[in-house]
Write an enzyme that holds these catalytic residues in place. Sequence first.
Site, short mmCIF file in Angstrom:
data_model
loop_
_atom_site.label_atom_id
_atom_site.label_comp_id
_atom_site.label_asym_id
_atom_site.label_seq_id
_atom_site.Cartn_x
_atom_site.Cartn_y
_atom_site.Cartn_z
N TYR A 454 0.83 -1.23 0.00
CA TYR A 454 0.00 0.00 0.00
C TYR A 454 0.86 1.27 0.00
O TYR A 454 2.06 1.21 0.14
CB TYR A 454 -1.08 0.00 1.07
N GLU A 455 0.19 2.39 -0.22
CA GLU A 455 0.86 3.68 -0.40
C GLU A 455 1.75 3.66 -1.65
O GLU A 455 2.80 4.31 -1.68
CB GLU A 455 1.71 4.01 0.82
N GLY A 456 1.33 2.91 -2.65
CA GLY A 456 2.11 2.78 -3.89
C GLY A 456 3.02 1.58 -3.79
O GLY A 456 3.95 1.56 -2.96
#
Length: 611
Positions: A454-456
Site C-alpha cells: 500500500y501507499e504505492g
Amino acid sequence: MPSYKAPVDDFKFILKDFLQVLEHKDLPGFDLLDDELIDQILENGAKFFEEVWAPLNMIGDEQGCTLENGVVRTPEGFKDAFQQASAGGWNSLAIPEAFGGAGLPGILSSCISEMGNSSNQSLAMYGGLSSAALMSLMYLGNDFQKNVIVPKLVSGEWTGTMNLTEPHCGTDLKLMNTRADPQEDGTFRISGTKIFISGGDHDMTDNIIHMVIAKIPNEQGKLENSLGTVNFFMVPKFLINEDGSLGARNGVTTGSIEKKMGIKGNATCVLNYDNALAFKVPESKAPVAGEKQSSASGMAGMFLMMNGARMGVGMQGYSQAEVATQNAAIYANDRLQGRSLSGPKNPDGPADPIIVYPDVRRMLMMGRSFSEGARALHMWLSFLGTSASKLTSDTEKQAANEISNLLTPVIKGYLTDMGFVSTNAAMQCFGGHGFIKEHGMEQFVRDSRINQIYEGANGVQALDLVGRKLFANGMIGTNAYYAMIDSDIAEAKALPELEIMCAGLERSMTRLREATSWIAENALADREEAGAASYDFMTMFGTISLGFMWLKMMKIAQTQLNAGTGNAQFLNKKMAHGNFWAQKMLPDTASLLEKIQSGGDVLMTMEASSF
Ligand SMILES: Cc1cc2nc3c(=O)[nH]c(=O)nc-3n(C[C@H](O)[C@H](O)[C@H](O)COP(=O)(O)OP(=O)(O)OC[C@H]3O[C@@H](n4cnc5c(N)ncnc54)[C@H](O)[C@@H]3O)c2cc1C
C-alpha cells in the site's frame, strides 16, 4: 505471546548523540526539549505501548473487525487503548499547541509513532491516517477546518481516512470514476466507490473525516481520463454544524470490510459514496453550504497527504522488523538444539542454544542492523527537513529539499522490503514454532507484508526514484547526497576501527555512480531500461543509504569508546552491527550493479502470451 520492549536506548542515542537535537534550540519546538524531558517522554511512551497496546496485537489478529447492520466493530480493547493514547497526547506530541497538540519536535514524536507501530500496527493505523488527514487540513484547510475539525482530529475525538483506491484504479489514479459534482452553493456532491480504505469505518470515535480524491466532470458532465480533473475533498461521515456539533449522517456508507492476510485489527473498508456532501481542499471556504469554491486543482493536498503516508509506511517496515527481531533474539538464547560447530557452549545442558550457530546470528544481525539503520535514516531525513529552515543559502535549502524528495521513495520501498525480509528471518529463527500462531511470529510476517504494497507498490516507488527523482532539477539533490556520503567517508578514515566500513562504502559509492551513469546513458534512449533497472537501483540506493547511516553511527560510537564515555556494551553493539552491514550487506551492491548493467532486453523481448 510475543513481547515488545521499546528501543529507548537507541532512540536516545539517535536523538542526543547522532542528531544532537539539544544543540538546536533555535528550531521550532526544540527550545522545549531538555535531557530530562526526552527521557521522560520516551520512557513513559515505552511503558504505555509495551503494556497497553502490545498485548492487544494478537487479540486484534484473532478477532479482526466485523460489520453488522451497517456498524463496524473493532477488536476488544481497541477503542479503550485508542482513547487512552489520545488522552495521553501520544498521537499529538508534534502538533502545534494552537491546534491542541504539545508543540514538540516531530523527530521526538516519530519515536512514539514507531512504538505504536511495533506494538500494534493495526491500531496505530487509525491514528496514523488521522495524522495524514489533519496535516492536509492544518496546512491547506480554511478557517473552519483548521479551527473546528483539526482540533477534533488532534484530540482523537474523530479520526481521518485517505480515499484514493477504486476497484479498477489503484496505481493509475487517472482511471478513477468517483465524481464530484459542483453545487450552486460552492459545495460538491461525491458519488462512487472507494475500496481498501484503512480505518474506513469503526466504533472508536463519533465521526470520521474522509479525505477523498475525485474527478470534477467537464462541461458536458463527463469524466476525463486526466489527472488535471482530479481534486481533493473533505467528506465527513456525519455533517458538522457551525459550532462543531454533529449533524445528519452524510451519504457515505460501508459496503463491506475486507477479509485479509494481515493487519486484521484495522478495518479495511469498501466505502460507497452516494451524493455525499463534500468540501474541496484547499480551496473550499466553508464546510457548510453558502460559499463559492474555486476550481483550482487540489492535487497539492493529495501529495502532502501521500508523502506523509509514504514516510509513515516506511516506518512500519522497520517497526515490524524491530519487534520480530527482539523476539527472535530472546528465543535464540533460549532454544536448545544441537551443539556449536566449535564444541559445546552449554556443556551442562542437553544441547547448546541456537544462538551459537553462524546462520542464526546472520538472521538476527541482519534484523538488528536493518532496523537500527532504518530508524537512523528515517529520523535523519526528518531532521534534515526540519533543520533546513536554518540554512542561509538558497542552494543548500534546495539541496536539502531535493534530498528529501529523492529519499522518500527509498524510505517507502527499501525499508518495507527489508522490513519484510528481516521479519521473515526472525520467524525463521523459531523454526516450526515460528509457523505456529502461539509465538506471534507469523502474525508479524503477515502484518509486515502489506507495507510493500500500500501507499504505492514498491515497484512504483522504484520507478518514482529512477524516473522522477534521481535526475530531477539538474541532479542537485543526487549530487549533494552523494557528496555528503563521500565527505563522511573521508572524515571517518581518521578512525582505524572504521576501515572496513569506509572501504566497503567507498566501493559501493563507486558502483552507485556507475549505476547512475548507466541509467542516464541508456534510459534516455529507451525508457524501458529505466523501468528494468529501477528496482535493483532502489535496492542499491537503500543498502548504501543504510551504510551511510551506519558510518555516521559507528563514528560516534567509536569516538565515545575512545573517550571512555557512554555505555560500552551499547556502543560495542553499534560497532558490531555496523561492521555486519559493511561486510554482509554492502557487497550486494556489486551484484546489483551487474544486474542493472545487464539491461532490460531479457525482460522485454518475450511475448506477453508466453508468460
Ligand atoms: C490492507 C490495505 C489497506 C489499504 N489502505 C488504503 C487506504 O487507506 N487508502 C487508499 O486509497 N488505498 C488503500 N489501499 C490500496 C493500496 O494503496 C493499493 O492496493 C496499492 O496502491 C496498489 O494498487 P492496486 O492494488 O490497484 O494494484 P495495481 O495498481 O493493479 O498494481 C498491481 C501491481 O502491478 C505493478 N504495477 C502497477 N503499475 C505499475 C507501474 N506503473 N510501474 C511498475 N509496476 C506497476 C505493481 O507491482 C503492483 O503491485 C490499501 C490496500 C490494502 C490491501
